[in-house]
Enzyme design. Structure first.
Site, PDB file in Angstrom:
ATOM      1  N   GLY A 221       0.837  -1.148  -0.053  1.00 22.71           N
ATOM      2  CA  GLY A 221       0.028   0.027   0.004  1.00 22.71           C
ATOM      3  C   GLY A 221       0.828   1.278   0.048  1.00 22.71           C
ATOM      4  N   ALA A 222       0.879   1.968  -1.124  1.00 19.02           N
ATOM      5  CA  ALA A 222       1.671   3.135  -1.116  1.00 19.02           C
ATOM      6  C   ALA A 222       0.983   4.456  -0.967  1.00 19.02           C
ATOM      7  CB  ALA A 222       2.532   3.058  -2.355  1.00 19.02           C
TER       8      ALA A 222
ATOM      9  N   VAL B 290      -0.649   6.613   4.011  1.00 18.57           N
ATOM     10  CA  VAL B 290       0.141   6.074   5.289  1.00 18.57           C
ATOM     11  C   VAL B 290       1.350   5.096   4.714  1.00 18.57           C
ATOM     12  CG1 VAL B 290       0.034   4.532   7.437  1.00 18.57           C
ATOM     13  CG2 VAL B 290      -2.081   6.063   6.609  1.00 18.57           C
TER      14      VAL B 290
ATOM     15  N   ARG C 261     -14.099   4.254   3.180  1.00 20.29           N
ATOM     16  CA  ARG C 261     -15.462   3.966   3.087  1.00 20.29           C
ATOM     17  C   ARG C 261     -15.939   5.206   2.045  1.00 20.29           C
ATOM     18  NH1 ARG C 261     -20.107   3.604   7.502  1.00 20.29           N
ATOM     19  NH2 ARG C 261     -18.621   4.618   8.883  1.00 20.29           N
TER      20      ARG C 261
ATOM     21  N   ARG D 233     -20.756   0.007   6.828  1.00 25.16           N
ATOM     22  CA  ARG D 233     -19.559  -0.420   7.694  1.00 25.16           C
ATOM     23  C   ARG D 233     -18.966  -1.755   7.311  1.00 25.16           C
ATOM     24  NH1 ARG D 233     -16.689   1.278  12.148  1.00 25.16           N
ATOM     25  NH2 ARG D 233     -16.839   3.427  12.675  1.00 25.16           N
TER      26      ARG D 233
ATOM     27  N   VAL E  97      -2.379  -2.237   9.449  1.00 22.31           N
ATOM     28  CA  VAL E  97      -2.626  -0.898   9.681  1.00 22.31           C
ATOM     29  C   VAL E  97      -4.004  -0.644   9.095  1.00 22.31           C
ATOM     30  CG1 VAL E  97      -2.002   1.613   9.183  1.00 22.31           C
ATOM     31  CG2 VAL E  97      -0.211  -0.286   9.558  1.00 22.31           C
TER      32      VAL E  97
ATOM     33  N   ASN F 271      -7.999  -0.081   8.287  1.00 24.90           N
ATOM     34  CA  ASN F 271      -9.039  -0.342   8.905  1.00 24.90           C
ATOM     35  C   ASN F 271     -10.202  -1.226   8.274  1.00 24.90           C
ATOM     36  OD1 ASN F 271      -8.591   1.219  11.219  1.00 24.90           O
ATOM     37  ND2 ASN F 271      -8.893   3.209  10.190  1.00 24.90           N
TER      38      ASN F 271
ATOM     39  N   ARG G 177      -1.301  10.109  20.246  1.00 27.10           N
ATOM     40  CA  ARG G 177      -2.363  11.422  20.188  1.00 27.10           C
ATOM     41  C   ARG G 177      -2.592  11.870  21.938  1.00 27.10           C
ATOM     42  NH1 ARG G 177      -6.155   8.751  15.641  1.00 27.10           N
ATOM     43  NH2 ARG G 177      -4.983  10.024  13.955  1.00 27.10           N
TER      44      ARG G 177
ATOM     45  N   HIS H 266      -9.339   0.064  17.971  1.00 27.93           N
ATOM     46  CA  HIS H 266      -9.186   1.133  17.401  1.00 27.93           C
ATOM     47  C   HIS H 266     -10.520   1.924  16.905  1.00 27.93           C
ATOM     48  CE1 HIS H 266      -6.758   4.450  15.415  1.00 27.93           C
ATOM     49  NE2 HIS H 266      -7.391   4.020  14.226  1.00 27.93           N
TER      50      HIS H 266
HETATM   51  O1  TXD Z   1      -4.401   3.420  13.198  1.00 27.77           O
HETATM   52  C1  TXD Z   1      -4.678   2.993  12.318  1.00 27.77           C
HETATM   53  N1  TXD Z   1      -4.645   1.705  12.028  1.00 27.77           N
HETATM   54  C2  TXD Z   1      -5.042   3.651  11.073  1.00 27.77           C
HETATM   55  C3  TXD Z   1      -5.523   2.911   9.921  1.00 27.77           C
HETATM   56  C4  TXD Z   1      -4.557   5.262  10.991  1.00 27.77           C
HETATM   57  C5  TXD Z   1      -4.644   5.901   9.652  1.00 27.77           C
HETATM   58  C6  TXD Z   1      -5.077   5.020   8.527  1.00 27.77           C
HETATM   59  N2  TXD Z   1      -5.662   3.802   8.867  1.00 27.77           N
HETATM   60  C7  TXD Z   1      -6.208   3.065   7.654  1.00 27.77           C
HETATM   61  O2  TXD Z   1      -4.756   2.676   6.881  1.00 27.77           O
HETATM   62  C8  TXD Z   1      -6.995   3.788   6.769  1.00 27.77           C
HETATM   63  O3  TXD Z   1      -8.309   3.613   7.507  1.00 27.77           O
HETATM   64  C9  TXD Z   1      -6.902   2.893   5.783  1.00 27.77           C
HETATM   65  O4  TXD Z   1      -7.616   1.650   5.689  1.00 27.77           O
HETATM   66  C10 TXD Z   1      -5.297   2.656   5.564  1.00 27.77           C
HETATM   67  C11 TXD Z   1      -4.487   3.474   4.630  1.00 27.77           C
HETATM   68  O5  TXD Z   1      -4.738   4.472   4.771  1.00 27.77           O
HETATM   69  P1  TXD Z   1      -4.189   5.863   3.634  1.00 27.77           P
HETATM   70  O6  TXD Z   1      -4.611   7.023   4.218  1.00 27.77           O
HETATM   71  O7  TXD Z   1      -2.787   5.444   3.541  1.00 27.77           O
HETATM   72  O8  TXD Z   1      -5.084   5.312   2.441  1.00 27.77           O
HETATM   73  P2  TXD Z   1      -4.613   5.630   0.997  1.00 27.77           P
HETATM   74  O9  TXD Z   1      -3.943   6.925   0.869  1.00 27.77           O
HETATM   75  O10 TXD Z   1      -6.167   5.632   0.209  1.00 27.77           O
HETATM   76  O11 TXD Z   1      -3.806   4.276   0.428  1.00 27.77           O
HETATM   77  C12 TXD Z   1      -4.337   3.228   0.265  1.00 27.77           C
HETATM   78  C13 TXD Z   1      -3.838   2.400  -0.922  1.00 27.77           C
HETATM   79  C14 TXD Z   1      -3.979   2.991  -2.137  1.00 27.77           C
HETATM   80  O12 TXD Z   1      -2.925   3.494  -2.746  1.00 27.77           O
HETATM   81  C15 TXD Z   1      -4.416   1.938  -2.893  1.00 27.77           C
HETATM   82  O13 TXD Z   1      -4.129   2.066  -4.241  1.00 27.77           O
HETATM   83  C16 TXD Z   1      -4.106   0.814  -2.195  1.00 27.77           C
HETATM   84  O14 TXD Z   1      -3.893   1.237  -0.731  1.00 27.77           O
HETATM   85  N3  TXD Z   1      -4.578  -0.516  -2.458  1.00 27.77           N
HETATM   86  C17 TXD Z   1      -3.965  -1.631  -2.678  1.00 27.77           C
HETATM   87  N4  TXD Z   1      -2.720  -1.945  -2.859  1.00 27.77           N
HETATM   88  C18 TXD Z   1      -2.415  -3.231  -2.966  1.00 27.77           C
HETATM   89  N5  TXD Z   1      -3.395  -4.273  -3.293  1.00 27.77           N
HETATM   90  C19 TXD Z   1      -4.660  -3.901  -3.327  1.00 27.77           C
HETATM   91  N6  TXD Z   1      -5.523  -4.884  -3.540  1.00 27.77           N
HETATM   92  C20 TXD Z   1      -5.039  -2.566  -3.110  1.00 27.77           C
HETATM   93  N7  TXD Z   1      -6.346  -2.140  -2.863  1.00 27.77           N
HETATM   94  C21 TXD Z   1      -5.880  -0.827  -2.505  1.00 27.77           C
END
Ligand code: TXD
Length: 316
Positions: A13-14, A17, A86, A92, A122, A124, A155, A179
């Site tokens: 996941g790039a 986060v 979402r 949910r 990480v 959610n 936090r 969380h």
């Molecule tokens: O405390 C915690 N655990 C959290 C969790 C704190 C902050 C964010 N939290 C959760 O992390 C948030 O609710 C999301 O479920 C994840 C990632 O958050 P982020 O802000 O990084 O989301 P983005 O910027 O949308 O990035 C998600 C990436 C995006 O680049 C997609 O293309 C990629 O996930 N993605 C995938 N990568 C690989 N393989 C698959 N199948 C895939 N689907 C989506």
């Protein structure tokens, strides 16, 4: 040139986060990094950008971007942030189902290419995704751990430091539970240079800070309008990577698989964990007040609803 073993960290996941985890790990010189995502070009572009920050920030980590899971081969740690946010009209449970499918797919790749790795979840809803990953990976529970408590306690630490005008580095805190709205911040274990905040602040201020911590993620979402927090979440996950790869055995609040601790069984939930080279090396059971124990049980119930939802839909 002979040197210490260079660790390999896969950030799966790039997005916001994932890229921040990669940045923190590079700056902390924890190892070489592979950034992967489903979107073509995204991990490659961010990896190149991070590589070019190296000479200025003073790190020499190799940061590679890829869409090919073969490149995560033999990673020591995999940090999974891949997932969908979402969307309007999505329940949910719908989100749960979609992200569980993503986690399931990714776990297949991790089990194949990095079977000895320690996996930090990480995505959610965190505790349910950690549970899903544990079931799908087939790894021992100590090698699958969720990141949330580190962030929630960071936090709380930051809010205490702001309130008292002290350096946040001197503030420690413990936040247990799921969380989300049912997290369980523990003021009795929140200290400034060893002194409990219960000695330093009136109860109403403690209550206000605890409430702000509970809603910490939402406060940032409301300000950003699009997307959610990523600096502190990324730093928190990197902190866990550090404790694992440097075998620090730090006591950190993490989502771990419970087998009866705190009276809870077969569930992932935030608890104090000693995190080292073996992953979750110990789950520490703190004495809790009746109120805290009840809040933890409520938190567990919330996670159980998510797990049951996935079981009913045949995903788990
Ligand atoms: O405390 C915690 N655990 C959290 C969790 C704190 C902050 C964010 N939290 C959760 O992390 C948030 O609710 C999301 O479920 C994840 C990632 O958050 P982020 O802000 O990084 O989301 P983005 O910027 O949308 O990035 C998600 C990436 C995006 O680049 C997609 O293309 C990629 O996930 N993605 C995938 N990568 C690989 N393989 C698959 N199948 C895939 N689907 C989506």
């Amino acid at each position: 040139m002979a040197g210490a073993k260079q660790f390999k960290i896969a950030c799966i996941g790039a997005g916001n986060v994932g890229a921040t985890v990669a940045q923190c790990c590079a700056e902390m010189e924890l190892g070489d990094i592979v950034l992967t995502d489903i979107v073509e070009g995204l991990p490659q572009g961010k990896a190149l950008d991070l590589t070019q920050a190296g000479p200025i920030r003073g790190y020499g980590a190799v940061v590679r971007g890829t869409n090919d899971y073969a490149d995560i081969a033999d990673s020591d740690v995999c940090v999974v942030t891949a997932g969908l946010p979402r969307k309007p009209g999505m329940s949910r449970l719908d989100l749960l189902e979609k992200n569980a499918a993503i986690i399931t797919e990714i776990c297949g790749h991790i089990a194949h290419h990095a079977p000895e790795s320690i996996v930090i979840l990480v995505t959610n809803p965190l505790d349910v995704m950690a549970y899903t990953a544990h079931k799908k990976l087939g790894f021992p529970a100590e090698r699958v751990v969720g990141m949330a408590g580190c962030l929630d306690s960071a936090r709380l630490r930051a809010f205490v430091a702001l309130e008292l005008g002290v350096n946040a580095k001197n503030v420690d805190a413990m936040v247990l539970g799921s969380h989300g709205d049912f997290m369980v911040p523990l003021p009795q274990y929140t200290t400034v240079s060893g002194v409990s905040v219960t000695q330093l602040m009136p109860q109403d201020r403690i209550n206000a800070i605890v409430e702000r911590t509970r809603k910490g993620g939402g406060e940032i979402v409301a300000l950003l309008k699009t997307g959610s927090a990523y600096y502190a979440p990324g730093a928190s996950a990197a902190r866990m990577v550090q404790s694992i790869l440097r075998d620090e055995r730090q006591l950190l609040p993490c989502s771990a698989y419970l087998t009866g601790q705190y009276g809870i069984e077969d569930l992932y939930l935030g608890v104090p964990v000693r995190l080292g080279r073996g992953g979750v090396e110990e789950i520490v059971e703190l004495p809790l007040t009746d109120g805290e124990q009840a809040a933890l049980r409520k938190s567990a119930d919330e996670v159980r609803v998510g797990v049951a939802g996935l079981q009913e839909r045949g995903i788990l």
